[in-house]
Design a protein around this motif. Structure first.
Motif, PDB file in Angstrom:
ATOM      1  N   ARG A 192       5.847   1.736   6.486  1.00 29.95           N
ATOM      2  CA  ARG A 192       6.975   2.468   6.683  1.00 29.95           C
ATOM      3  C   ARG A 192       7.399   2.764   8.201  1.00 29.95           C
ATOM      4  O   ARG A 192       8.453   2.485   8.713  1.00 29.95           O
ATOM      5  CB  ARG A 192       7.393   3.606   5.767  1.00 29.95           C
ATOM      6  CG  ARG A 192       8.639   3.817   5.276  1.00 29.95           C
ATOM      7  CD  ARG A 192       8.741   4.876   4.317  1.00 29.95           C
ATOM      8  NE  ARG A 192       8.109   4.566   2.900  1.00 29.95           N
ATOM      9  CZ  ARG A 192       9.018   4.094   1.911  1.00 29.95           C
ATOM     10  NH1 ARG A 192      10.229   3.775   2.199  1.00 29.95           N
ATOM     11  NH2 ARG A 192       8.527   3.816   1.038  1.00 29.95           N
ATOM     12  N   ARG A 193       6.447   3.541   8.609  1.00 30.56           N
ATOM     13  CA  ARG A 193       6.531   4.094  10.083  1.00 30.56           C
ATOM     14  C   ARG A 193       6.802   3.001  11.197  1.00 30.56           C
ATOM     15  O   ARG A 193       7.155   3.471  12.383  1.00 30.56           O
ATOM     16  CB  ARG A 193       5.516   5.158  10.487  1.00 30.56           C
ATOM     17  CG  ARG A 193       4.240   4.469  10.703  1.00 30.56           C
ATOM     18  CD  ARG A 193       3.113   5.368  10.605  1.00 30.56           C
ATOM     19  NE  ARG A 193       1.694   4.844  10.491  1.00 30.56           N
ATOM     20  CZ  ARG A 193       1.130   4.245  11.430  1.00 30.56           C
ATOM     21  NH1 ARG A 193       1.493   4.223  12.802  1.00 30.56           N
ATOM     22  NH2 ARG A 193      -0.130   3.505  11.580  1.00 30.56           N
ATOM     23  N   LEU A 194       6.637   1.629  10.887  1.00 30.44           N
ATOM     24  CA  LEU A 194       6.718   0.796  11.780  1.00 30.44           C
ATOM     25  C   LEU A 194       8.021   0.019  11.876  1.00 30.44           C
ATOM     26  O   LEU A 194       8.508  -0.731  12.766  1.00 30.44           O
ATOM     27  CB  LEU A 194       5.781  -0.317  11.516  1.00 30.44           C
ATOM     28  CG  LEU A 194       4.219   0.066  11.684  1.00 30.44           C
ATOM     29  CD1 LEU A 194       3.266  -1.238  11.221  1.00 30.44           C
ATOM     30  CD2 LEU A 194       3.816   0.601  12.904  1.00 30.44           C
ATOM     31  N   GLY A 245       1.042  -1.397   0.073  1.00 26.34           N
ATOM     32  CA  GLY A 245       0.005   0.065  -0.226  1.00 26.34           C
ATOM     33  C   GLY A 245       0.961   1.270   0.070  1.00 26.34           C
ATOM     34  O   GLY A 245       2.039   1.148   0.041  1.00 26.34           O
ATOM     35  N   GLU A 246       0.238   2.522   0.019  1.00 27.56           N
ATOM     36  CA  GLU A 246       0.859   3.618   0.060  1.00 27.56           C
ATOM     37  C   GLU A 246       1.482   3.857   1.474  1.00 27.56           C
ATOM     38  O   GLU A 246       1.128   3.231   2.493  1.00 27.56           O
ATOM     39  CB  GLU A 246      -0.200   4.942   0.091  1.00 27.56           C
ATOM     40  CG  GLU A 246       0.168   5.988  -0.740  1.00 27.56           C
ATOM     41  CD  GLU A 246      -0.768   6.933  -0.573  1.00 27.56           C
ATOM     42  OE1 GLU A 246      -0.717   8.382  -0.287  1.00 27.56           O
ATOM     43  OE2 GLU A 246      -2.063   6.716  -0.703  1.00 27.56           O
ATOM     44  N   ASP A 247       2.564   4.317   1.439  1.00 31.08           N
ATOM     45  CA  ASP A 247       3.647   4.520   2.590  1.00 31.08           C
ATOM     46  C   ASP A 247       3.960   3.140   3.204  1.00 31.08           C
ATOM     47  O   ASP A 247       4.265   2.975   4.335  1.00 31.08           O
ATOM     48  CB  ASP A 247       2.996   5.368   3.571  1.00 31.08           C
ATOM     49  CG  ASP A 247       2.645   6.595   3.280  1.00 31.08           C
ATOM     50  OD1 ASP A 247       3.609   7.213   2.578  1.00 31.08           O
ATOM     51  OD2 ASP A 247       1.529   7.261   3.387  1.00 31.08           O
ATOM     52  N   GLU A 248       3.991   2.187   2.299  1.00 35.89           N
ATOM     53  CA  GLU A 248       4.462   0.848   2.908  1.00 35.89           C
ATOM     54  C   GLU A 248       5.527   0.460   1.958  1.00 35.89           C
ATOM     55  O   GLU A 248       5.750   0.659   0.950  1.00 35.89           O
ATOM     56  CB  GLU A 248       3.285  -0.223   2.689  1.00 35.89           C
ATOM     57  CG  GLU A 248       1.945   0.048   3.506  1.00 35.89           C
ATOM     58  CD  GLU A 248       0.783  -1.104   3.570  1.00 35.89           C
ATOM     59  OE1 GLU A 248      -0.039  -0.720   4.351  1.00 35.89           O
ATOM     60  OE2 GLU A 248       0.948  -2.057   2.899  1.00 35.89           O
ATOM     61  N   VAL A 249       6.387  -0.679   2.580  1.00 31.56           N
ATOM     62  CA  VAL A 249       7.411  -1.230   1.812  1.00 31.56           C
ATOM     63  C   VAL A 249       7.432  -2.863   2.084  1.00 31.56           C
ATOM     64  O   VAL A 249       6.740  -3.146   3.020  1.00 31.56           O
ATOM     65  CB  VAL A 249       8.767  -0.835   2.403  1.00 31.56           C
ATOM     66  CG1 VAL A 249       9.218   0.574   2.013  1.00 31.56           C
ATOM     67  CG2 VAL A 249       8.822  -0.970   4.054  1.00 31.56           C
TER      68      VAL A 249
END
Ligand SMILES: [Zn+2]
Ligand SMILES: [Zn+2]
Length: 311
Positions: A114-116, A23-27
Motif C-alpha cells: 500500500r505504501r508504494l 500480502g498484509e498491507d498490500e492491495v
C-alpha cells in the motif's frame, strides 16, 4: 488471469496464471498500462537478476478496487537498513523490485504494498502514468549530476531513457542538449522533443553526459567528450564492459556516476512532469499481443520506442 510470463532465457509467453497473492498491507491493482523496459529486453537473455518463471513489468498504473487511479513506485525498500535510513531507498540492502524479485504488472492484476501507491492527478492519461517510472529515473540522473542548469548536456542513446533524460534536462534549464544515436528515426524524435543537436555521435566538449546505452563505446565516449571536471552519469545497462582512458579521470578530474532508480521525492517530481509531457514515442498494445511486441523489441525488429501493454 492473463499475464505475459518470462518462462525461460530469451522467451516470454502469454499464459493463464494464478491470481496474485495479496500480502498484509498490500492491495490489488487492476493494471491499465504497463511499459516494457529496455532492462527487461536485455535482462531475460540469461536467468540472472530475473529468475523465470516471472511476470515482469515495473512501470505501470492502474485502478484500485475503490476506483482510485494510481501509479506505483516499484522499489520495495525495507525502511530500516543503514542505507534506507540515509535516504537511499533505491540502494536498500534488502531491496526487492516489483516485476523483478516478485510478480509485476504484465498481467491483469498485481499485488502492491500500500505504501508504494501514488494517486494520480485527474486528467493524467494512462500512457503518461505508465511513463512516470522512467521519468523518475531521469530525475534521479539529473539530481545526481547536481541539476546543472545552463550546462552543455550530451545524451548517448535516444531510446526511452535517453528521451526522458532529454525531457528532464530541457525542463531543468540545460543550456544546450546534444543527443546521439545510430537510428535516424530516434534522432528525429529527439529533435522533435527539443534536442539542440542530434547525430550519430557527440561533438565537442560537454559538461554532463548521460550514457543511456551502456556498452563499451558509449562508456568511452561519455568520458572522452567531457570537459575537465565534468560529470558522466551511467544508467544504460546493455553491457557490462567499460573501456575508457582511466587516467583522464585523474588528470582532468572527470567524474563517472552510476544511477539506479530514484527515491520517492523524485518519483513524485516525475508525476508532475508527466502531467504535461508530450509522448509521441509511446504506443499501446493489448496484453495478449505482449509476446509478439516484446520479442520484436528484443530483436530490434520494431521501431516502437516505448511499448505499453494494456490488459
Ligand atoms: Zn525500467
Ligand atoms: Zn533498507
Amino acid at each position: 488471469m492473463q499475464a505475459l510470463v518470462f518462462t525461460r532465457p530469451g522467451v516470454v509467453e502469454v499464459l493463464d496464471v494464478d491470481e496474485p497473492e495479496v500480502g498484509e498491507d498490500e492491495v490489488l491493482v487492476g493494471v491499465a498500462a504497463s511499459g516494457i523496459c529496455g532492462s527487461e529486453l536485455h535482462g531475460i537473455q540469461t536467468a540472472g537478476f530475473r529468475q523465470p518463471p516471472l511476470v515482469m513489468g515495473h512501470e505501470f498504473a492502474g485502478t484500485l478496487a475503490d476506483g482510485r487511479r494510481v501509479t506505483v513506485n516499484p522499489i520495495v525498500d525495507c525502511g530500516a537498513c543503514d542505507l534506507c535510513r540515509q535516504g537511499l531507498p533505491q540502494l536498500c540492502r534488502r531491496r526487492s523490485i516489483l516485476g523483478i524479485h516478485r510478480p509485476g504488472a504484465f498481467a491483469e492484476r498485481v499485488a502492491v504494498p500500500r505504501r508504494l501507491l501514488h494517486e494520480l492527478p485527474d486528467g493524467l492519461s494512462w500512457e503518461a502514468a505508465a511513463v512516470v517510472e522512467p521519468l523518475a529515473n531521469a530525475v534521479h540522473v539529473w539530481t545526481l549530476a547536481g541539476r546543472p542548469a545552463g550546462a552543455r548536456v550530451g545524451v548517448l542513446g535516444a531510446g526511452p531513457i535517453g528521451l526522458v533524460c532529454l525531457e528532464v534536462a530541457r525542463r531543468g534549464g540545460a543550456g544546450h542538449i546534444a543527443v546521439a544515436d545510430l537510428a535516424p528515426d530516434r534522432l528525429a524524435m529527439a529533435e522533435r522533443l527539443g534536442a539542440d543537436a542530434v547525430g550519430p555521435a557527440l561533438d565537442g566538449e560537454l559538461d554532463m553526459i548521460v550514457d543511456a546505452v551502456g556498452v563499451a563505446a558509449t562508456h568511452r565516449d561519455s568520458v572522452s567528450r567531457l570537459r575537465p571536471g565534468g560529470t558522466a552519469v551511467w544508467i544504460g545497462l546493455m553491457g557490462d564492459d567499460a573501456d575508457f582512458e582511466s587516467t583522464e579521470l585523474i588528470r582532468q578530474e572527470k567524474r563517472v556516476l552510476g544511477s539506479f532508480a530514484y527515491n520517492d521525492v523524485e518519483f513524485v517530481e516525475a508525476m508532475s512532469i508527466a502531467t504535461d509531457c508530450e509522448l509521441p514515442w509511446v504506443r499501446s498494445f493489448p496484453l495478449d499481443e505482449g509476446a509478439e511486441i516484446f520479442t520484436e523489441l528484443m530483436y530490434g525488429r520494431s521501431d516502437v520506442v516505448k511499448a505499453l501493454l494494456r490488459p
